[in-house]
Design an enzyme around this catalytic site. Structure first.
Site, PDB file in Angstrom:
ATOM      1  N   GLY A 111      38.511  35.133  27.299  1.00  0.00           N
ATOM      2  CA  GLY A 111      38.746  35.261  28.436  1.00  0.00           C
ATOM      3  C   GLY A 111      39.579  34.146  29.993  1.00  0.00           C
ATOM      4  N   ILE A 116      38.475  33.367  33.123  1.00  0.00           N
ATOM      5  CA  ILE A 116      37.661  32.286  33.112  1.00  0.00           C
ATOM      6  C   ILE A 116      36.681  31.195  32.585  1.00  0.00           C
ATOM      7  CG2 ILE A 116      35.485  31.983  34.673  1.00  0.00           C
ATOM      8  CD1 ILE A 116      35.831  34.225  36.255  1.00  0.00           C
ATOM      9  N   ASN A 118      39.694  42.118  25.723  1.00  0.00           N
ATOM     10  CA  ASN A 118      40.959  41.633  27.221  1.00  0.00           C
ATOM     11  C   ASN A 118      41.707  40.090  26.991  1.00  0.00           C
ATOM     12  OD1 ASN A 118      42.298  42.482  29.314  1.00  0.00           O
ATOM     13  ND2 ASN A 118      40.690  41.644  30.746  1.00  0.00           N
ATOM     14  N   SER A 127      28.810  38.683  41.081  1.00  0.00           N
ATOM     15  CA  SER A 127      29.832  38.935  41.396  1.00  0.00           C
ATOM     16  C   SER A 127      29.627  38.654  43.397  1.00  0.00           C
ATOM     17  CB  SER A 127      30.299  39.796  41.110  1.00  0.00           C
ATOM     18  OG  SER A 127      31.699  40.257  41.937  1.00  0.00           O
ATOM     19  N   THR A 149      30.237  40.462  44.907  1.00  0.00           N
ATOM     20  CA  THR A 149      30.861  42.445  44.884  1.00  0.00           C
ATOM     21  C   THR A 149      28.945  42.596  44.539  1.00  0.00           C
ATOM     22  OG1 THR A 149      31.299  44.646  43.808  1.00  0.00           O
ATOM     23  CG2 THR A 149      30.098  43.167  42.350  1.00  0.00           C
ATOM     24  N   TYR A 156      30.624  49.378  38.359  1.00  0.00           N
ATOM     25  CA  TYR A 156      30.847  47.230  37.654  1.00  0.00           C
ATOM     26  C   TYR A 156      29.919  46.781  38.936  1.00  0.00           C
ATOM     27  CZ  TYR A 156      33.045  43.078  38.361  1.00  0.00           C
ATOM     28  OH  TYR A 156      33.109  41.423  38.624  1.00  0.00           O
ATOM     29  N   LYS A 205      26.312  44.461  37.480  1.00  0.00           N
ATOM     30  CA  LYS A 205      25.718  43.279  37.790  1.00  0.00           C
ATOM     31  C   LYS A 205      24.484  43.039  39.059  1.00  0.00           C
ATOM     32  CE  LYS A 205      29.823  41.413  36.416  1.00  0.00           C
ATOM     33  NZ  LYS A 205      29.425  40.382  35.645  1.00  0.00           N
ATOM     34  N   ASN A 251      45.356  44.466  38.795  1.00  0.00           N
ATOM     35  CA  ASN A 251      44.022  45.088  39.935  1.00  0.00           C
ATOM     36  C   ASN A 251      44.558  44.188  41.400  1.00  0.00           C
ATOM     37  OD1 ASN A 251      43.823  47.638  38.724  1.00  0.00           O
ATOM     38  ND2 ASN A 251      42.109  46.783  37.515  1.00  0.00           N
ATOM     39  N   ARG A 272      42.818  50.955  49.821  1.00  0.00           N
ATOM     40  CA  ARG A 272      42.551  50.664  49.161  1.00  0.00           C
ATOM     41  C   ARG A 272      40.574  51.402  49.560  1.00  0.00           C
ATOM     42  NH1 ARG A 272      42.207  46.542  44.124  1.00  0.00           N
ATOM     43  NH2 ARG A 272      41.426  45.465  46.022  1.00  0.00           N
TER      44      ARG A 272
HETATM   45  P1  NAD Z   1      38.260  39.047  31.800  1.00  0.00           P
HETATM   46  O1  NAD Z   1      38.148  40.407  31.191  1.00  0.00           O
HETATM   47  O2  NAD Z   1      39.511  37.954  31.464  1.00  0.00           O
HETATM   48  O3  NAD Z   1      36.664  37.982  30.326  1.00  0.00           O
HETATM   49  C1  NAD Z   1      36.140  38.429  29.440  1.00  0.00           C
HETATM   50  C2  NAD Z   1      36.039  38.730  27.966  1.00  0.00           C
HETATM   51  O4  NAD Z   1      34.833  38.781  27.498  1.00  0.00           O
HETATM   52  C3  NAD Z   1      37.448  38.908  27.393  1.00  0.00           C
HETATM   53  O5  NAD Z   1      37.398  38.115  27.070  1.00  0.00           O
HETATM   54  C4  NAD Z   1      37.299  39.800  27.020  1.00  0.00           C
HETATM   55  O6  NAD Z   1      37.848  40.000  25.514  1.00  0.00           O
HETATM   56  C5  NAD Z   1      35.319  39.713  26.364  1.00  0.00           C
HETATM   57  N1  NAD Z   1      34.532  41.199  26.490  1.00  0.00           N
HETATM   58  C6  NAD Z   1      33.913  41.877  26.982  1.00  0.00           C
HETATM   59  N2  NAD Z   1      32.943  42.560  26.495  1.00  0.00           N
HETATM   60  C7  NAD Z   1      33.509  41.874  24.867  1.00  0.00           C
HETATM   61  C8  NAD Z   1      31.719  42.085  24.156  1.00  0.00           C
HETATM   62  N3  NAD Z   1      30.936  43.452  24.558  1.00  0.00           N
HETATM   63  N4  NAD Z   1      31.412  41.794  23.132  1.00  0.00           N
HETATM   64  C9  NAD Z   1      32.304  40.535  23.226  1.00  0.00           C
HETATM   65  N5  NAD Z   1      33.243  40.251  23.737  1.00  0.00           N
HETATM   66  C10 NAD Z   1      33.657  41.066  25.067  1.00  0.00           C
HETATM   67  O7  NAD Z   1      36.860  38.212  32.004  1.00  0.00           O
HETATM   68  P2  NAD Z   1      37.025  37.195  33.678  1.00  0.00           P
HETATM   69  O8  NAD Z   1      37.935  37.192  34.631  1.00  0.00           O
HETATM   70  O9  NAD Z   1      37.362  36.019  32.638  1.00  0.00           O
HETATM   71  O10 NAD Z   1      35.348  37.629  33.945  1.00  0.00           O
HETATM   72  C11 NAD Z   1      34.506  36.804  33.466  1.00  0.00           C
HETATM   73  C12 NAD Z   1      33.625  37.257  34.053  1.00  0.00           C
HETATM   74  O11 NAD Z   1      33.451  36.762  34.936  1.00  0.00           O
HETATM   75  C13 NAD Z   1      33.287  39.437  33.923  1.00  0.00           C
HETATM   76  O12 NAD Z   1      32.086  38.891  33.579  1.00  0.00           O
HETATM   77  C14 NAD Z   1      33.881  39.359  34.882  1.00  0.00           C
HETATM   78  O13 NAD Z   1      32.490  40.712  35.227  1.00  0.00           O
HETATM   79  C15 NAD Z   1      32.910  37.974  36.017  1.00  0.00           C
HETATM   80  N6  NAD Z   1      33.385  38.259  37.052  1.00  0.00           N
HETATM   81  C16 NAD Z   1      34.747  37.763  37.221  1.00  0.00           C
HETATM   82  C17 NAD Z   1      35.519  37.571  38.801  1.00  0.00           C
HETATM   83  C18 NAD Z   1      36.981  38.162  39.153  1.00  0.00           C
HETATM   84  O14 NAD Z   1      37.721  38.139  40.418  1.00  0.00           O
HETATM   85  N7  NAD Z   1      38.081  37.630  36.839  1.00  0.00           N
HETATM   86  C19 NAD Z   1      34.302  37.748  39.607  1.00  0.00           C
HETATM   87  C20 NAD Z   1      34.039  37.995  39.472  1.00  0.00           C
HETATM   88  C21 NAD Z   1      33.175  38.440  38.424  1.00  0.00           C
HETATM   89  N1  UFG Z   2      44.931  43.687  47.381  1.00  0.00           N
HETATM   90  C1  UFG Z   2      46.450  44.082  48.000  1.00  0.00           C
HETATM   91  N2  UFG Z   2      47.242  44.545  47.390  1.00  0.00           N
HETATM   92  C2  UFG Z   2      46.623  44.178  46.036  1.00  0.00           C
HETATM   93  C3  UFG Z   2      45.514  43.806  45.195  1.00  0.00           C
HETATM   94  C4  UFG Z   2      45.051  43.422  46.617  1.00  0.00           C
HETATM   95  O1  UFG Z   2      46.647  44.212  49.490  1.00  0.00           O
HETATM   96  O2  UFG Z   2      47.578  45.116  44.862  1.00  0.00           O
HETATM   97  C5  UFG Z   2      44.101  42.854  48.815  1.00  0.00           C
HETATM   98  C6  UFG Z   2      43.109  44.017  48.507  1.00  0.00           C
HETATM   99  O3  UFG Z   2      42.721  44.732  49.613  1.00  0.00           O
HETATM  100  C7  UFG Z   2      42.191  42.977  49.157  1.00  0.00           C
HETATM  101  C8  UFG Z   2      42.610  41.489  48.574  1.00  0.00           C
HETATM  102  O4  UFG Z   2      43.818  42.120  48.147  1.00  0.00           O
HETATM  103  O5  UFG Z   2      41.479  42.545  50.530  1.00  0.00           O
HETATM  104  C9  UFG Z   2      41.953  41.065  47.629  1.00  0.00           C
HETATM  105  O6  UFG Z   2      41.378  42.213  46.201  1.00  0.00           O
HETATM  106  P1  UFG Z   2      41.389  41.889  44.768  1.00  0.00           P
HETATM  107  O7  UFG Z   2      41.759  43.218  44.053  1.00  0.00           O
HETATM  108  O8  UFG Z   2      41.695  40.713  44.286  1.00  0.00           O
HETATM  109  O9  UFG Z   2      39.540  41.348  45.229  1.00  0.00           O
HETATM  110  P2  UFG Z   2      38.404  42.301  45.364  1.00  0.00           P
HETATM  111  O10 UFG Z   2      38.276  41.420  46.174  1.00  0.00           O
HETATM  112  O11 UFG Z   2      38.681  43.701  45.359  1.00  0.00           O
HETATM  113  O12 UFG Z   2      37.809  42.052  44.376  1.00  0.00           O
HETATM  114  C10 UFG Z   2      37.642  40.528  43.359  1.00  0.00           C
HETATM  115  C11 UFG Z   2      36.896  41.165  42.294  1.00  0.00           C
HETATM  116  C12 UFG Z   2      35.522  41.718  41.703  1.00  0.00           C
HETATM  117  C13 UFG Z   2      35.003  41.171  42.772  1.00  0.00           C
HETATM  118  C14 UFG Z   2      35.133  40.609  43.780  1.00  0.00           C
HETATM  119  C15 UFG Z   2      34.028  39.556  44.204  1.00  0.00           C
HETATM  120  O13 UFG Z   2      38.159  41.997  41.467  1.00  0.00           O
HETATM  121  O14 UFG Z   2      35.443  41.906  40.296  1.00  0.00           O
HETATM  122  O15 UFG Z   2      36.426  39.706  44.187  1.00  0.00           O
HETATM  123  O16 UFG Z   2      34.573  38.899  45.590  1.00  0.00           O
HETATM  124  F1  UFG Z   2      33.663  41.537  42.343  1.00  0.00           F
END
Ligand code: NAD
Ligand code: UFG
Length: 334
Positions: free
Chosen positions: A10, A12, A35, A124, A126, A148, A152, A197, A291
């Site tokens: 994925g 990260i 994903n 997160s 969150t 979600y 966590k 998103n 939102r």
């Molecule tokens: P991502 O979706 O790009 O990566 C997640 C990976 O996990 C994907 O490759 C998917 O195929 C794999 N996966 C999902 N469910 C699985 C399962 N049951 N078995 C095996 N593989 C599985 O997401 P990411 O942005 O790389 O996020 C990685 C982690 O960090 C997640 O746990 C997410 O909740 C957490 N996180 C992400 C963000 C963000 O904004 N990206 C913020 C805070 C926390």
């Molecule tokens: N935003 C917009 N328009 C968009 C998308 C986002 O205005 O189309 C705004 C949001 O309202 C927010 C900011 O941009 O103010 C950031 O929004 P993101 O959706 O990029 O990120 P969030 O802060 O909502 O959430 C992200 C991850 C969560 C994680 C969190 C941790 O999606 O999984 O950061 O802080 F939990």
């Protein structure tokens, strides 16, 4: 060190894989590609000159996971696998709990069976819910506003119980703020399968013209320009933070939580301006209603990570935007 990355294909996980490989570690990627896509492996190989072991399987396949841990003499696990879309989690809570919570139970069972007891978990910001004060430190009360986030929180509670039950365990929960940007090569980045998103990948597609305009969700928040403020952190800084946490854990048994953020907040409009500058393209936007579930401002107190790990984010917003744009252009040209 032999390190297994669940969800390692994925966004990260793939960046962390590159950082670990380049530091000379052995990396095993375990992902069901729900994903992500198999092509990531070749991209990691192109950057690092090494092709990591890849097992395509679900983390809920406990036997497969146990066998993988044993066969590759894994010493530590970085647990990225999970579903992460906040909105979707409210529509499909059972799927989120089944994947994230049940998946982590399966991982704990497999690790117990294989006697691997070092774990870094992707949590997160969150888990802090609606901020009661800013910046958010690790002692801030925990709360969840959607399934979600609750998944966590449940996972953090399970991992803490596990660490308390057996002093041989060492577990660290890394609470990410807003990961953004891409690898400097433009080969790896965030590529959501559907319409994004998150702000950064959405803006990137507006800048290419694939999406018409950005909806700015609310301009009446109590922030300097009225739009939401977040702590965006470069994904390569995040990757380096994981490596620092992994080695710190070797000296620190027990249960730990740590913020990975920069401590600096940027508003949506500041992000739009930075992205337009980095890409040289206009990012048209319109003000839309708030939102549901969004907070006004959310940024980290990164002091504990600096003190404990000796780690802090080094890359600035311009680098996040420039790398995200490079990746987006590369996607377009193939
Ligand atoms: P991502 O979706 O790009 O990566 C997640 C990976 O996990 C994907 O490759 C998917 O195929 C794999 N996966 C999902 N469910 C699985 C399962 N049951 N078995 C095996 N593989 C599985 O997401 P990411 O942005 O790389 O996020 C990685 C982690 O960090 C997640 O746990 C997410 O909740 C957490 N996180 C992400 C963000 C963000 O904004 N990206 C913020 C805070 C926390
Ligand atoms: N935003 C917009 N328009 C968009 C998308 C986002 O205005 O189309 C705004 C949001 O309202 C927010 C900011 O941009 O103010 C950031 O929004 P993101 O959706 O990029 O990120 P969030 O802060 O909502 O959430 C992200 C991850 C969560 C994680 C969190 C941790 O999606 O999984 O950061 O802080 F939990």
């Amino acid at each position: 060190m032999n390190v297994l990355l669940t969800g390692g294909m994925g966004y990260i996980g793939s960046h962390v894989a590159v950082t670990l490989l380049q530091a000379g570690h052995r990396v095993i990627l375990y992902d069901n590609l729900r994903n992500s896509e198999a092509g990531i492996l070749a991209r990691i190989a192109k950057i690092t000159g090494q092709t990591p072991v890849f097992i395509q399987a679900d983390i809920r396949a406990t036997k497969t996971l146990t066998d993988t841990l044993q066969q590759h003499t894994v010493e530590a696990v970085l647990h990225f696998a999970g579903l992460k879309a906040v909105g979707e989690s409210a529509q499909k809570p059972v799927e989120y709990y089944a994947n994230n919570v049940e998946g982590t139970i399966s991982l704990m069972q497999a690790m117990q069976e294989a006697e691997v007891r070092s774990l870094v978990f992707s949590s997160s910001a969150t888990v802090y819910g609606e901020p009661r004060y800013l910046p958010l430190d690790e002692a801030h009360p925990l709360a969840a506003t959607n399934p979600y986030g609750r998944s966590k929180l449940h996972i953090e509670e399970m991992l803490r119980d596990l660490s308390i039950s057996d002093p041989l365990w060492r577990v660290i929960s890394l609470r990410y703020f807003n990961p953004a940007g891409a690898h400097e090569s433009g080969l790896l980045g965030e590529k959501p399968v559907a319409v994004p998103n998150n702000l950064m990948p959405y803006m990137a597609r507006v800048a290419t013209g694939e999406l018409k305009e950005l909806s700015v969700f609310g301009n009446d928040y109590p922030t300097p320009d009225g739009t939401g403020v977040r702590d965006y952190i470069h994904v390569m800084d995040l990757a380096e933070g994981h490596m620092a946490a992994l080695f710190w854990l070797a000296e620190h048994p027990g249960w730990h939580t740590l913020n990975l953020g920069t401590g600096q907040g940027y508003s949506v409009l500041e992000m739009v301006a930075a992205f337009a500058k980095a890409s040289g393209r206009a990012v048209p936007y319109r003000i839309a209603p708030r939102r549901k579930g969004d907070v006004a401002a959310c940024y980290a107190d990164p002091e504990k990570a600096r003190r404990e790990l000796g780690w802090q984010a080094r890359r600035d917003l311009a680098e996040m935007c420039a790398s995200a744009w490079k990746f987006q252009k590369q996607l377009q040209t193939g």
